[in-house]
Structure formats: structure tokens, C-alpha cells
Write a protein that holds these residues in place. Structure first.
Motif, mmCIF file in Angstrom:
data_model
loop_
_atom_site.group_PDB
_atom_site.id
_atom_site.type_symbol
_atom_site.label_atom_id
_atom_site.label_comp_id
_atom_site.label_asym_id
_atom_site.label_seq_id
_atom_site.Cartn_x
_atom_site.Cartn_y
_atom_site.Cartn_z
ATOM 1 N N GLU B 26 15.085 -21.256 -2.257
ATOM 2 C CA GLU B 26 14.142 -22.239 -2.094
ATOM 3 C C GLU B 26 13.217 -21.788 -0.825
ATOM 4 O O GLU B 26 12.074 -22.113 -0.911
ATOM 5 C CB GLU B 26 14.644 -23.634 -1.804
ATOM 6 C CG GLU B 26 15.028 -24.422 -3.067
ATOM 7 C CD GLU B 26 13.915 -24.700 -4.069
ATOM 8 O OE1 GLU B 26 12.756 -24.793 -3.753
ATOM 9 O OE2 GLU B 26 14.179 -24.124 -5.127
ATOM 10 N N LYS B 29 10.925 -19.102 -1.933
ATOM 11 C CA LYS B 29 9.737 -19.457 -2.777
ATOM 12 C C LYS B 29 8.811 -20.314 -1.667
ATOM 13 O O LYS B 29 7.503 -20.041 -2.010
ATOM 14 C CB LYS B 29 10.291 -20.585 -3.556
ATOM 15 C CG LYS B 29 9.138 -20.956 -4.752
ATOM 16 C CD LYS B 29 9.785 -22.108 -5.482
ATOM 17 C CE LYS B 29 8.410 -22.732 -6.127
ATOM 18 N NZ LYS B 29 8.955 -23.996 -6.702
ATOM 19 N N CYS B 35 3.622 -17.809 -4.201
ATOM 20 C CA CYS B 35 4.854 -17.911 -5.083
ATOM 21 C C CYS B 35 4.665 -19.218 -5.993
ATOM 22 O O CYS B 35 4.834 -20.185 -5.330
ATOM 23 C CB CYS B 35 5.988 -17.687 -4.134
ATOM 24 S SG CYS B 35 7.565 -17.772 -5.417
ATOM 25 N N GLU B 36 4.842 -19.130 -7.241
ATOM 26 C CA GLU B 36 5.015 -20.565 -8.105
ATOM 27 C C GLU B 36 6.231 -20.801 -8.481
ATOM 28 O O GLU B 36 6.529 -21.820 -8.672
ATOM 29 C CB GLU B 36 3.807 -20.319 -9.268
ATOM 30 C CG GLU B 36 2.508 -20.165 -8.756
ATOM 31 C CD GLU B 36 1.531 -20.020 -10.052
ATOM 32 O OE1 GLU B 36 1.870 -19.838 -11.393
ATOM 33 O OE2 GLU B 36 0.216 -20.276 -9.998
ATOM 34 N N SER B 37 7.151 -19.600 -8.713
ATOM 35 C CA SER B 37 8.503 -20.029 -9.084
ATOM 36 C C SER B 37 9.435 -18.850 -8.598
ATOM 37 O O SER B 37 8.766 -17.776 -8.553
ATOM 38 C CB SER B 37 8.612 -20.538 -10.660
ATOM 39 O OG SER B 37 8.631 -19.236 -11.334
ATOM 40 N N GLU B 39 13.320 -18.174 -9.545
ATOM 41 C CA GLU B 39 14.492 -18.735 -10.190
ATOM 42 C C GLU B 39 15.759 -17.953 -9.738
ATOM 43 O O GLU B 39 15.488 -16.653 -9.887
ATOM 44 C CB GLU B 39 14.260 -18.717 -11.642
ATOM 45 C CG GLU B 39 13.643 -19.821 -12.206
ATOM 46 C CD GLU B 39 13.322 -19.718 -13.706
ATOM 47 O OE1 GLU B 39 14.259 -19.684 -14.387
ATOM 48 O OE2 GLU B 39 12.066 -19.922 -14.019
#
Lengths: 166, 146, 789
Positions: B26, B29, B35-37, B39
């Protein structure tokens, strides 16, 4: 799609356009005015020069939508019917073109140079003012001659009588 | 088209906190510019999507980010490669070292490679853009650890 | 000479459409129902293609099809080919690797097309191209030709171990080495002939259209040789038989060689048009031109010239590595061999010459002919060696050249070519006069007073043009004949259409070819139309390159006109009721010799078609003749260019202050057009010498991939040129023409570098001689001088 209205070569035009449509694409594809050319994608070559509200711009650098209400002039609108503009005549008289692809942009840029710098142009001025226009054929020699002659002719209001043999 | 970059930043937090944040998807990111995602695929692997703009080329890069040479809490290597489609690709990594000194001193060594349209059109701007991105990342990271 | 005949300066007929925006280029063509193509290109210099996922792209709005190399393979289309066979010294054939129009197993250069998206609009095609997922396994790459053959270099094609396409030689090695051994002086140079991007201002474009009703394909294409394109696409790609494929080259915006070749994109546009059942249009963006138009030059050479005690050249030897890029382009093999090493004798009597050329694959865009094609590289080797030797021997460079000029013609060089005519002294003398060579020392002193360095450089070049006698070309490996065709169609009203196999993309054929017909038939130039660039209209022709359209293309028209005249005399003899042998044709009139009885051209043309005055048994009606003309030798344009530069030692910036060109092109058809060709050629040569270089980084990324980074010559980079001519007629064609299209680009680089090195007192400077390079060389020279003091 949003609509845009402008005057092109004296005629009012209105069309719905994809917002990312560049002026040059609008002219070539929507209006089928294919005299304005695309020679690069980075605004370096000047093959797409047209006049907007009396000033030369590269038509690949503006969106059609930005020109709401503008007066656009392209190479197709430069001659007065069958009577060529003195700058067009000067390019022919002085062999200022070979393959012809850069020519519309060159002529539109040249007319703009005269509008800004007057009718008595020396070689140095012409060469530095041509900074935004690429020609791969002529080596510029005859383009420079043509613009000087065209500038004089625009000043005298008479047709260019200078012969290519000069 | 290869480039390298070195730098240091001073972080106002103990080394353990910095280390934890460096491993927190998190946080990463939030700090990675564009940064859009991000995971988490495993403890050391992430799937990332980021929008990068260098000069006239703007593209969405998709790719994997990996953590390796883990040496808690002294540092690690973070590396990845992104595919920007017709814009080309970017790959590279950063070796990050943490030293306890007035909080934590973070030093990094970045090596990166770009290719395709990015290299063709953006190469003169890439060093500046990379420096900007690094600055932006650490500005965000300083805020995250403060 | 008539006002519009051969030798007259006539304004160009084609200009009206170009200056009014009515030119009709490929990108201006739009077909009903057309779709637009966007290519997905490899961002990697070398990568295996593990898979292509087009699912997402196919679902994008407006997408009609996404096609890949696998689809191409399903349709069993053939590979692109190189049409000139070169054999290595060991007798083995050149190693031509497969070149599919869409990469199938791996991508071999950045920009190699791997897929194509066809969509309703260009914007939709581009959007969808973003969604095509290509799974690459990146492989090591090699971009530097000097590294390509080394042991650790990436191996690009299985067929070519050590990336070596051929190891070729020309000349007598033993005799040449012996000459060097007994030489009094040897000059040595290491030369990199910088890689260039042709950059015609019109980007390449193609529109493919398939008519399922007739099975006919039509291709609108930016090509310099539509028939050759049709032949290759029919016979090697296997798209369609020749008679079911029409290739149209409308107005073409400059070529400079780059539009000779058959490229993947036009093949794909044609093929896709059948696949999707609609016309497919593709227009290159400039960034695509940089990544897909064949580049030029890219030689790494070591060269040596040996002299005897009197300053006579006794030998020349050169070893060159030529970069041909990732695939062999259409004529690439011929450029660093028969178009290069055969010119190493220059204008000089050199008894012994030996040249070795290794051609290599690299992970770069294919390299092929670019204005001059091999001959600029040869001239640079010879003219740099002569200039440096002159300084080493303390002989005036003009004098050293004069001492070694060939005076007797024909002259057989040791490297195949037999020069047929020339007067090298005359062009040198005239060039030195026009350039005020004598006054140079004074000008140099004046520059020095202003803190500037002034230099002067000569380049006495020769080229072999007018390509070529077909038999000779065939014996050297050419896959095609190099004749040219013409059909002269006389209409009943006396006007004339000439169908020529030559192609004009800036050369002004519509004017110069009409001048020839006007003079010969005594009709107005406006009554002659030149038709070219459409395989359905024009008979097979070989196209325009190698400065051949005057020497070969116009000669074919002459031969057809000979036949027209012979037939017209027969018609006239019936009209005048006189013997055919008594008819004289002059000034547009057929006259019975020794009488005042004559009929004008127009009456003869009309009567050829009314056929009222003769029977079908006596004479066929009509007046239309065709000729295929094959030249008997190459032509040998030559001349001398003089470049004078002024350099600011504080910035290293070079200004060209004077340029003098004196060329011997044989007979000139239109001096205005010839001068224009010279101006343009010089400027491209100046671009090579001062500004242009395509740079690949070690990973094979092209880092000069747009006009932002690749420096094109602009108006302020060049001066106005002084252009003069000397004339020796070419004996091998009926008009005495030698050709003028490439001379400037061949002569200029050596002239510029000779001038710069003269100014800064150095023997070496790499092209392009940017301000940084010149400044560095000046500093190096200063340091060396200081150390010596």
C-alpha cells in the motif's frame, strides 16, 4: 462528438470531430484538402504549415476544436482563381521545388515571412526564417531565390516576370 | 538505452519502520508516481500498473515488481520490467541500503533500460524524467514514514 | 536549340499542381470502404516471439482484424528477397536469411513489424494496437558492425554464422601488396562512413485493394519502380500473378533510393485487403520511417594509398565492414560491392587496387541504397586518402590530383570499370577558378584576423551511373535487367503521349522528357504528356535510381522516336507520292528532298490513323512505337567540388562559406533542373558531413529516431552554391547524357571533411563533424602541439 465551425479558404465549415483530431487531419480527411501535407509527427518539418487568422502555424500542433471561429487559409486557397499568388509563381519561376511535398508548407511559410518581414528580404533573413521547414530535394538554394523574388513581386503587386534562367 | 542513478535520502524514522514501509504494498503504491495498482502476488512479487510520461510519450506500463536480496532491515533490491505496449518497455531496478543515522539514511543505486518509442523519442529526457520520478517517490516516502 | 528543346531552361510542367496543392500523393488517395492499418512493432532489437495475444485488441471499437506472422504463414506468402547475388571469395553464395513481412519466430530489429491491426479509423487502429500483447523473450543484440563478427556477439540468423553475409573481394591482392612493398610513401586512414536515414519528406505509404469479382489486386505505393515492386510481390511473395496485380505510384515525394525497395508494409496492406475484403490504407508516421525505411552507408573501413617517389599513386587497398542491418533489403548486397569497390580508382590512374568487403547482419534496420549508394563511400575513401597524402607529401592537393589524373580514354581500371570519356583536368581547373583557389591564402589570413580558422577542401569524384548494361549487371549478380522502356503514342491530332518505365519523384521527367520529344518532332512541349507510374498503363519498366533516367530512360524514348519517325516517313511518302528514301524530316515537316513539297507533322499523324492514302497491305495504320533500350556501358559523370569553411575555434562550429561545383554530366537537357539536382545532392552530402548520423546504442535502440534528434540540414546550414559545368559527351548513349542525380551527395562529404581538416590542421575527424567533434579535435591538436614544443 463535439462540433467545430471555422472558415477555411473563405468558406464556412462545420463538422463533428473526435476531440483529438488535429487541424491537419481535419483539413485532409474531413475537408479533403490534401494539399496540406504531413511529413513528421514532432512539429519539425513544416510540410503542414497553414495560416490561421493571418499567421502561419503548423497545423499538426493544434486540435481542430481549438479553432472555433478561426479563419484558416491553406495552399488551395492561395491563388485567386486561375491567377497564381506571386509566391506560387516565384516558386515555379525559380525552380523552388522538386518532389513538391514540402512545397505547400514552404509557400505558406514564405508568404508569412513576407507579411512579417517585408518585401526586401536578404538571403540571411530568408534562411533563418525557414528554420521550421525541411526540404530534402532542393538544397534550399532555389527556395531562397524564389522567396526573395516572391517577396519583391508581392510588394510590386505585379506578376513575377523573372525568368528561371536567371 | 541504459541509464544509472545514485542518491541518498534522509528519513525521519527508525530503520525498522522504514524497512516495514518498504515492504508494504500500500505504501509503495502510494509512493510510486503514476502507480494505478500494485497487487501482491507473494511476499516478494507484485503485479503493477503505472502511467509514465517521458517527453512526448505517455503510456501505461504493466509488469511485475520483484523484491530480492532481502536483508532485513539493511536493504534489498527492487526490480521490475514494464511493458508499455507500442510505447516500448522499461526495466531495471534499485538496490536500496538502509543505515541508522539521524533516523535512517537510505541510499539507492538505480539502473534502468528503456526501449522502443520511449528510447526513440524520449531518450534525451529520460535521465531527467527518472530523476524526477525518484525525487517524487522519496518525497512521498518521506511523508509515509513520518 | 529550340526554346523548349534539349539544353533549354524550361519551367517545369509538373509544378502547377504542386504549387497549388493539387499534387496527388499516395496518402491523398482514399478508396470507398477503406480501412486503416497500424503496425505493432518490436520495441526490442532482438527477441523471440513466444506468443501474441490479440484477444483484447480484437474487441476494441472499430477493429476489423488483427493479423500476425502466423496468419501470413497460413496463407503461405513468400519472404522478401534481396535480388543481387554476391559470392564470397571462397565461392559460396551470400547468406540470405528469411525475411517474412510480419516477424514469425523472432524480431530482429527495433521496429520489426510483428502484427497489424486493421480498423475502421486510424485512431481506432492505433488504440487497438496498444492492446496487442506480445510475449517476447529478449535476446542479446548487436548493433555495431565492427562487433558483429566477434566471438561473443549475438547470433542473429542461423544461415549466417558470425553474422557474416559474405566475404567478398575485388582486385589483385598479390600485385597490390607488392606495389605497397616497393612504395616510397604510404598514407593510411581509418574511416567510418556514418549511417544515414534517407528521410524523403513524404513518408512511405501503401493502399491495398482486392477485387474478389476479378481476383485483381491494386496497390497504391510510394515507389520509385512500380514494375519491380509488382514483379517481386508476384514472383517471390506469391500474392497474385503479375497480370492480376496493378501497382500505381502516383506523385511520390522524394525517394533518394529509399523507395526503390519492396517493404513489408505494402505486402501486408495488399494481403490484408484480401483477408478483410476491404481496401487497407497505411501511411508511415515519421517515427516509423526511422524504424522501417532502409538506412544508408554504415561502413567501417581501413584504407591505404601507396605512392612512388614522384607522387604517383601505385596502389590502393581497402578493407571494409558493411552493415546490412537485420535483413537483406532488395538491392543491399550490391551497394558495398559492385557500386563501391569498382569506383576506388576515382579519377586517377591507379595500377593496383585490392578491396575486401565483409557484409554483416546486425540488429538494426536494413541498410540499402541511399543517394549515391556505394559511390559516396568510395569517393570518401579515395578523396580523403589523396588529401591526407598531399599534406604528408607537402604537395598542393590540387597538384597531387592533377599529377595522377587519367588523361587517356577509354581507360580500363583494375576494378572492372572502363571509363569511356572525361576531362578531369578541365573540371578541376574550372572549379579552382570559380572558387578563387589562388585567393584562398589571403582569405585565410583575413579569417585569422577575426579569430576564425579557414580551410579549403577539394573532392574530385567519379561515379558509375546510368545503370547499366543488363548483360554486365547480370554477370555481376543482378537478378534483373537494367534496360529501360518507352512507348511513344502519337494521337491522330499529332499530340503525343510517352509511356516511360522511368519514374519521377522530383526529377522533373514530365518536363525534360517532353523537351526531348518537342525537339525531335518539332511540336510544342504542351502537346506532349509523359505517363509513368502505373503498371496497368505503362509497359514493363525498371524505374528510377542510379541517375539512370536521362541516360537510359530518355535513350529508350529516342529509340522509340526513331521508329516513329521511320513509320511517319512511310506515311508521308504516300501523302507526298514520293519514295520513302527521299523524305526528310526536319522542324516538324516531312519534305521531299530537294523540293519545296512538304507535309506538316499533324497531317502525317492524322493520315496514319485515317489510313486513306495507303492500303493495309502496304502499311499498317496507326503511329505508336515501343523500344526497350539497353545501354552499352555505364556512364561516368565526374567533376570537382570545392568547399571552403570557416570555423569558430571557441565553439567548433563550422560554417560553409563558399561552395563551388563543376560537374561533367555530358549533355544537359534542362540546365535549371540539373542545377537543382546538384544543389540537393550537395546538401545531403553536407548533412552527412556535418549533421546526420543514425545512432544505435549497444542494445540496438535507435536513439536518433525523430527529427528532434536526427539532425536534418536546414536552410541556414548551407550556403548558395556556385555551379558550373564542363562537357564531354557520353559515347555510350544516343543523347550523350551521363546523369546528375547523385553527384552532389557523392562529392560533398569528402570536400567538407577535407576543408575542416585543412582548417584545424588535423588528418582525422569523424562524420558528422559536429561543433563538439570539431572543438575536441582542435583541443587535441593544441595539446599535441604544446607537447611537441
Amino acid at each position: 462528438m463535439p462540433a467545430v465551425s471555422m472558415t477555411v479558404n473563405g468558406k464556412p465549415v462545420t463538422a463533428d470531430v473526435d476531440p483529438r483530431t488535429l487541424l491537419v487531419q481535419f483539413l485532409r480527411e474531413e475537408l479533403r484538402l490534401t494539399g496540406t501535407h504531413v511529413g513528421c509527427d514532432t512539429s519539425q518539418c513544416g510540410a503542414c504549415v497553414v495560416h490561421v487568422n493571418g499567421r502561419a502555424i503548423k497545423s499538426c500542433t493544434v486540435f481542430a476544436l481549438q479553432l472555433e471561429g478561426a479563419k484558416v487559409a491553406t495552399i488551395e486557397g492561395l491563388a485567386n482563381g486561375d491567377q497564381l499568388h506571386p509566391m506560387q509563381e516565384a516558386f515555379r519561376d525559380n525552380h523552388g521545388l522538386q518532389c513538391g511535398f514540402c512545397t505547400p508548407g514552404m509557400i505558406m511559410a514564405a508568404v508569412d515571412i513576407v507579411n512579417r518581414k517585408g518585401h526586401d528580404l536578404d538571403e540571411h533573413t530568408i534562411r533563418s526564417e525557414l528554420e521550421g521547414n525541411l526540404c530534402r530535394c532542393t538544397g534550399y538554394h532555389n527556395i531562397v531565390k524564389a522567396i526573395a523574388a516572391g517577396a519583391r513581386a508581392m510588394g510590386s503587386g505585379a506578376a513575377v516576370t523573372q525568368k528561371a534562367a536567371e | 538505452m541504459a541509464m544509472v542513478m545514485d542518491g541518498e535520502v534522509q528519513l525521519p524514522a527508525p530503520r525498522e519502520v522504514v524497512w516495514a514501509k518498504l515492504n508494504d504494498a500500500e505504501v509503495l503504491k502510494a509512493c510510486i508516481p503514476g502507480c494505478e495498482s500494485l497487487e501482491k502476488l507473494s511476499e516478494t512479487e507484485f503485479q503493477a500498473v503505472a502511467v509514465v510520461k517521458i517527453g512526448p510519450v505517455k503510456a501505461k506500463f504493466k509488469g511485475k515488481v520483484r523484491l530480492s536480496d532481502l536483508d532485513p532491515p539493511n536493504g534489498y533490491r527492487i526490480s521490475g520490467e514494464g511493458d508499455g505496449g507500442v510505447a516500448g518497455f522499461a526495466k531495471g531496478g534499485a538496490t536500496v541500503a538502509l543505515t541508522p543515522k539521524d533516523g535512517t539514511q537510505l541510499s539507492y543505486h538505480v539502473d534502468a533500460q528503456i526501449g522502443g518509442k520511449l528510447a526513440q523519442l524520449g531518450q534525451r529526457l529520460v535521465n531527467g524524467a527518472a530523476k524526477n520520478m525518484a525525487d517524487q517517490f522519496f518525497k512521498n516516502f518521506v511523508a509515509a514514514v513520518s | 536549340m529550340s526554346a523548349t528543346g534539349i539544353g533549354a531552361t524550361v519551367r517545369r510542367k509538373e509544378d502547377q499542381r504542386f504549387i497549388t496543392g493539387k499534387g496527388h500523393y499516395t496518402a491523398d488517395v482514399n478508396r470507398a470502404g477503406q480501412t486503416h492499418a497500424c503496425f505493432v512493432r518490436s520495441p526490442h532489437a532482438h527477441a523471440r516471439i513466444k506468443g501474441i495475444d490479440a484477444t483484447a485488441a480484437s474487441k476494441m471499437p472499430g477493429v476489423v482484424a488483427v493479423l500476425t506472422g502466423a496468419d501470413l504463414a497460413v496463407d503461405k506468402l513468400g519472404n522478401l528477397i534481396c535480388g543481387w547475388m554476391i559470392h564470397s571469395k571462397d565461392g559460396s553464395a551470400m547468406k540470405m536469411a528469411p525475411h517474412p513481412a510480419l516477424a514469425q519466430t523472432k524480431a530482429c530489429h527495433v521496429g520489426d513489424p510483428v502484427a497489424v491491426v486493421i480498423a475502421e479509423t486510424l485512431a481506432q487502429a492505433k488504440d487497438a494496437a496498444e492492446k496487442v500483447q506480445v510475449d517476447y523473450e529478449v535476446l542479446p543484440a548487436v548493433a555495431d558492425p565492427a562487433q558483429a563478427q566477434s566471438a561473443g556477439a549475438a547470433q542473429i540468423h542461423e544461415v549466417a554464422p558470425k553474422n557474416t553475409i559474405y566475404q567478398w573481394q575485388l582486385g589483385d591482392k598479390g600485385k597490390t601488396d607488392a606495389a605497397f612493398q616497393s612504395a616510397a610513401h604510404v598514407t593510411k586512414l581509418d574511416i567510418v562512413n556514418n549511417r544515414l536515414v534517407p528521410n524523403a519528406i513524404e513518408p512511405r505509404a501503401a493502399i491495398g485493394e482486392y477485387d474478389s469479382g476479378t481476383g485483381h489486386f491494386t496497390l497504391w505505393n510510394t515507389t520509385q519502380n512500380p514494375h519491380v515492386a509488382r514483379l517481386v510481390i508476384a514472383a517471390f511473395i506469391g500474392m497474385a500473378p503479375e497480370h492480376k496485380l496493378r501497382v500505381i505510384a502516383p506523385d511520390v515525394g522524394g525517394g533518394f533510393g529509399s523507395k526503390i525497395f519492396i517493404y513489408p508494409e505494402e505486402v501486408v496492406a495488399l494481403w490484408a485487403s484480401k483477408r478483410v475484403g476491404r481496401p487497407v490504407k497505411w501511411v508511415a508516421e515519421r517515427v516509423e520511417s526511422f524504424l522501417s525505411d532502409a538506412h544508408g552507408r554504415d561502413h567501417v573501413t581501413h584504407a591505404e594509398m601507396a605512392f612512388d617517389r614522384d607522387g604517383k599513386v601505385v596502389g590502393l587497398r581497402a578493407r571494409t565492414i558493411a552493415n546490412l542491418g537485420a535483413y537483406m533489403s532488395t538491392f543491399s548486397s550490391s551497394v558495398p560491392t559492385y557500386l563501391y569497390a569498382t569506383l576506388l580508382s576515382g579519377q586517377y590512374n591507379i595500377p593496383n587496387i585490392y578491396c575486401e568487403v565483409d557484409a554483416v547482419y546486425t540488429n538494426t534496420v536494413p541498410v540499402d541504397a541511399y543517394r549515391g549508394a556505394g559511390r559516396p563511400e568510395a569517393t570518401f575513401v579515395v578523396e580523403r586518402l589523396v588529401e591526407v597524402a598531399a599534406r604528408e607529401l607537402s604537395i598542393d592537393p590540387a597538384e597531387l590530383r592533377k599529377r595522377n589524373f587519367i588523361h587517356q580514354f577509354p581507360h580500363q581500371t583494375p576494378v572492372i570499370l572502363a571509363y569511356d570519356a572525361g576531362d578531369y583536368n578541365a573540371s578541376l581547373k574550372k572549379a579552382l577558378e570559380l572558387a578563387d583557389y589562388k585567393g584562398f591564402a589571403k582569405r585565410k589570413r583575413e579569417s585569422a584576423r577575426d579569430g576564425k580558422l579557414r580551410g579549403i577542401g577539394l573532392s574530385a569524384y567519379i561515379e558509375a551511373c546510368g545503370l547499366a548494361p543488363s548483360q554486365a549487371a547480370g554477370s555481376l549478380g543482378a537478378g534483373v535487367g537494367l534496360w529501360e522502356s518507352a512507348e511513344v503514342r502519337v494521337n491522330p491530332t499529332g499530340s503525343v503521349e510517352v509511356l516511360t518505365g522511368s519514374h519521377s519523384h522530383g526529377q522533373g521527367h514530365e518536363t525534360t522528357f517532353a523537351q526531348l520529344v518537342s525537339e525531335r518532332l518539332g511540336i510544342a512541349i504542351d502537346n506532349v504528356s509523359i505517363v509513368h507510374g502505373d503498371t496497368d498503363i505503362v509497359q514493363f519498366g525498371m524505374g528510377t535510381y542510379g541517375s539512370r533516367s536521362g541516360a537510359v530512360g530518355m535513350s529508350a524514348i529516342v529509340k522509340a522516336l526513331d521508329k516513329v519517325e521511320a513509320k511517319a516517313k512511310k506515311v508521308a511518302s504516300h501523302l507526298l507520292e514520293a519514295a520513302e528514301g527521299d523524305i526528310v524530316f526536319k522542324d516538324g515537316k516531312f519534305t521531299v528532298a530537294g523540293t519545296d513539297r512538304s507535309v506538316p507533322w499533324g497531317d502525317v499523324a492524322l493520315n496514319a490513323y485515317t489510313a486513306h492514302k495507303f492500303s493495309g497491305q502496304e502499311l499498317e495504320p496507326g503511329l505508336k512505337e515501343t523500344s526497350f533500350y539497353d545501354p552499352t556501358n555505364f556512364t561516368f559523370p565526374a567533376g570537382c567540388h570545392v568547399c571552403e569553411v570557416e570555423i569558430d575555434p571557441d565553439t567548433g562550429e563550422t560554417e560553409i562559406v563558399n561552395w563551388t561545383a563543376v560537374d561533367d554530366f555530358g549533355v544537359l537537357v534542362n540546365p535549371m533542373i540539373v542545377e537543382g539536382q546538384v544543389h540537393g545532392g550537395i546538401t545531403q552530402g553536407v548533412g552527412q558531413a556535418l549533421l546526420e548520423r543514425a545512432i544505435y546504442d549497444k542494445d540496438g535502440q535507435l536513439v536518433t529516431g525523430s527529427f528532434m534528434d536526427y539532425c536534418m540540414p536546414r536552410a541556414h546550414d548551407v550556403p548558395s552554391f556556385k555551379v558550373g559545368v564542363t562537357v564531354t559527351k557520353c559515347p555510350s548513349n544516343p543523347l550523350g547524357i551521363k546523369g546528375c542525380g547523385e553527384a552532389g551527395a557523392i562529392a560533398a562529404p569528402a570536400a567538407v571533411i577535407n576543408a575542416i581538416t585543412d582548417a584545424i590542421g588535423s588528418e582525422q575527424i569523424a562524420m558528422p563533424a559536429t561543433p563538439q567533434a570539431v572543438w575536441t579535435a582542435i583541443q587535441r591538436g593544441n595539446a599535441t602541439r604544446k607537447a611537441a614544443e
